[in-house]
Design a protein around this motif. Structure first.
Motif, short mmCIF file in Angstrom:
data_model
loop_
_atom_site.label_atom_id
_atom_site.label_comp_id
_atom_site.label_asym_id
_atom_site.label_seq_id
_atom_site.Cartn_x
_atom_site.Cartn_y
_atom_site.Cartn_z
N THR A 115 46.27 42.23 37.77
CA THR A 115 47.28 41.43 37.09
C THR A 115 46.95 41.55 35.61
N ARG A 116 47.63 40.82 34.83
CA ARG A 116 47.40 40.91 33.38
C ARG A 116 45.96 40.59 32.99
N ASN A 117 45.37 39.62 33.68
CA ASN A 117 44.03 39.15 33.29
C ASN A 117 42.96 39.31 34.35
N SER A 118 43.26 40.02 35.43
CA SER A 118 42.25 40.13 36.47
C SER A 118 42.36 41.43 37.24
N LEU A 119 41.30 41.74 37.94
CA LEU A 119 41.23 42.89 38.82
C LEU A 119 40.83 42.38 40.19
N THR A 120 41.58 42.75 41.22
CA THR A 120 41.29 42.32 42.58
C THR A 120 40.76 43.49 43.38
N ILE A 121 39.66 43.26 44.08
CA ILE A 121 39.11 44.24 45.01
C ILE A 121 39.36 43.68 46.41
N ALA A 122 40.06 44.46 47.24
CA ALA A 122 40.38 44.02 48.60
C ALA A 122 39.74 44.97 49.60
N GLN A 123 39.21 44.41 50.68
CA GLN A 123 38.65 45.20 51.76
C GLN A 123 39.44 44.89 53.03
N LYS A 124 39.87 45.93 53.72
CA LYS A 124 40.55 45.76 55.00
C LYS A 124 39.71 46.48 56.05
N PHE A 125 39.34 45.74 57.08
CA PHE A 125 38.46 46.25 58.11
C PHE A 125 39.25 46.73 59.33
N THR A 126 38.63 47.56 60.13
CA THR A 126 39.33 48.15 61.28
C THR A 126 39.70 47.12 62.34
N ASP A 127 39.09 45.94 62.32
CA ASP A 127 39.46 44.90 63.27
C ASP A 127 40.67 44.10 62.81
N GLY A 128 41.23 44.49 61.64
CA GLY A 128 42.41 43.82 61.11
C GLY A 128 42.10 42.71 60.12
N SER A 129 40.84 42.32 60.01
CA SER A 129 40.48 41.28 59.05
C SER A 129 40.41 41.87 57.65
N SER A 130 40.46 41.00 56.67
CA SER A 130 40.40 41.45 55.28
C SER A 130 39.75 40.38 54.42
N THR A 131 39.32 40.80 53.28
CA THR A 131 38.76 39.89 52.30
C THR A 131 39.10 40.44 50.92
N SER A 132 39.12 39.59 49.93
CA SER A 132 39.37 40.05 48.58
C SER A 132 38.62 39.19 47.59
N LYS A 133 38.34 39.77 46.46
CA LYS A 133 37.63 39.06 45.40
C LYS A 133 38.31 39.39 44.08
N ILE A 134 38.53 38.36 43.29
CA ILE A 134 39.20 38.51 42.00
C ILE A 134 38.14 38.47 40.90
N PHE A 135 38.23 39.42 39.98
CA PHE A 135 37.32 39.51 38.84
C PHE A 135 38.12 39.35 37.55
N GLY A 136 37.64 38.52 36.65
CA GLY A 136 38.28 38.36 35.35
C GLY A 136 37.76 39.39 34.37
N LYS A 137 38.34 39.40 33.18
CA LYS A 137 37.94 40.35 32.14
C LYS A 137 36.44 40.26 31.83
N ALA A 138 35.90 39.07 31.83
CA ALA A 138 34.49 38.89 31.52
C ALA A 138 33.60 39.58 32.55
N ASP A 139 34.06 39.65 33.80
CA ASP A 139 33.28 40.30 34.86
C ASP A 139 33.19 41.81 34.66
N LEU A 140 34.17 42.38 33.99
CA LEU A 140 34.20 43.83 33.80
C LEU A 140 33.15 44.27 32.80
N GLY A 141 32.89 43.43 31.82
CA GLY A 141 31.84 43.70 30.84
C GLY A 141 31.84 45.09 30.28
N SER A 142 30.71 45.46 29.76
CA SER A 142 30.54 46.82 29.25
C SER A 142 29.70 47.58 30.26
N ARG A 143 29.29 48.75 29.90
CA ARG A 143 28.50 49.59 30.80
C ARG A 143 27.33 48.82 31.32
#
Length: 125
Positions: A97-125
């Motif tokens: 989205t404008r201010n975040s990055l979402t990482i989503a995992q979808k598993f073979t059993d049909g379950s899923s999870t996701s985590k949202i990271f803000g700009k501060a989480d991206l940081g530098s190298r």
């Protein structure tokens, strides 16, 4: 666990340039491994493969991974292990989205999870 987060995905890997493939890999590895992005280090990028490592705080062991981006999919491997792109492996995707990055995992059993990271989480190298 299933999450109902709606984000607008990147159309293709070229759009990943606006946030950076390496940073996408950084937060994806953090999410998959249950670590804080602040300890994840981007070591290098070579031929589209991002090399990432971190020192796990409790036991000070070094963990090393490889990562690549294919469209909106994040594919990872341990330093010397296989790429997680088999049909039985989880599918990891990113979206933003404008201010975040979402990482989503979808598993073979049909379950899923996701985590949202803000700009501060991206940081530098």
């Amino acid at each position: 666990m299933s999450a109902g987060i709606i984000t607008a995905p990147y159309a293709n890997a070229e759009n990943a340039q606006s946030i950076g493939r390496a940073k996408i890999c950084k937060v994806a590895i953090a999410a998959v491994m249950g670590q804080s992005p602040s300890i994840i280090r981007i070591d290098k990028e070579e031929s589209g493969v991002i090399f990432i490592s971190y020192v796990r705080p409790p036991d000070k062991t070094i963990w090393e991974y490889r990562c690549r981006i294919d469209g909106t999919r994040v594919i990872w491997a341990s330093k010397t292990g296989r790429w997680r792109d088999h049909a039985l492996d989880e599918i990891i995707t990113y979206s933003r989205t404008r201010n975040s990055l979402t990482i989503a995992q979808k598993f073979t059993d049909g379950s899923s999870t996701s985590k949202i990271f803000g700009k501060a989480d991206l940081g530098s190298r």
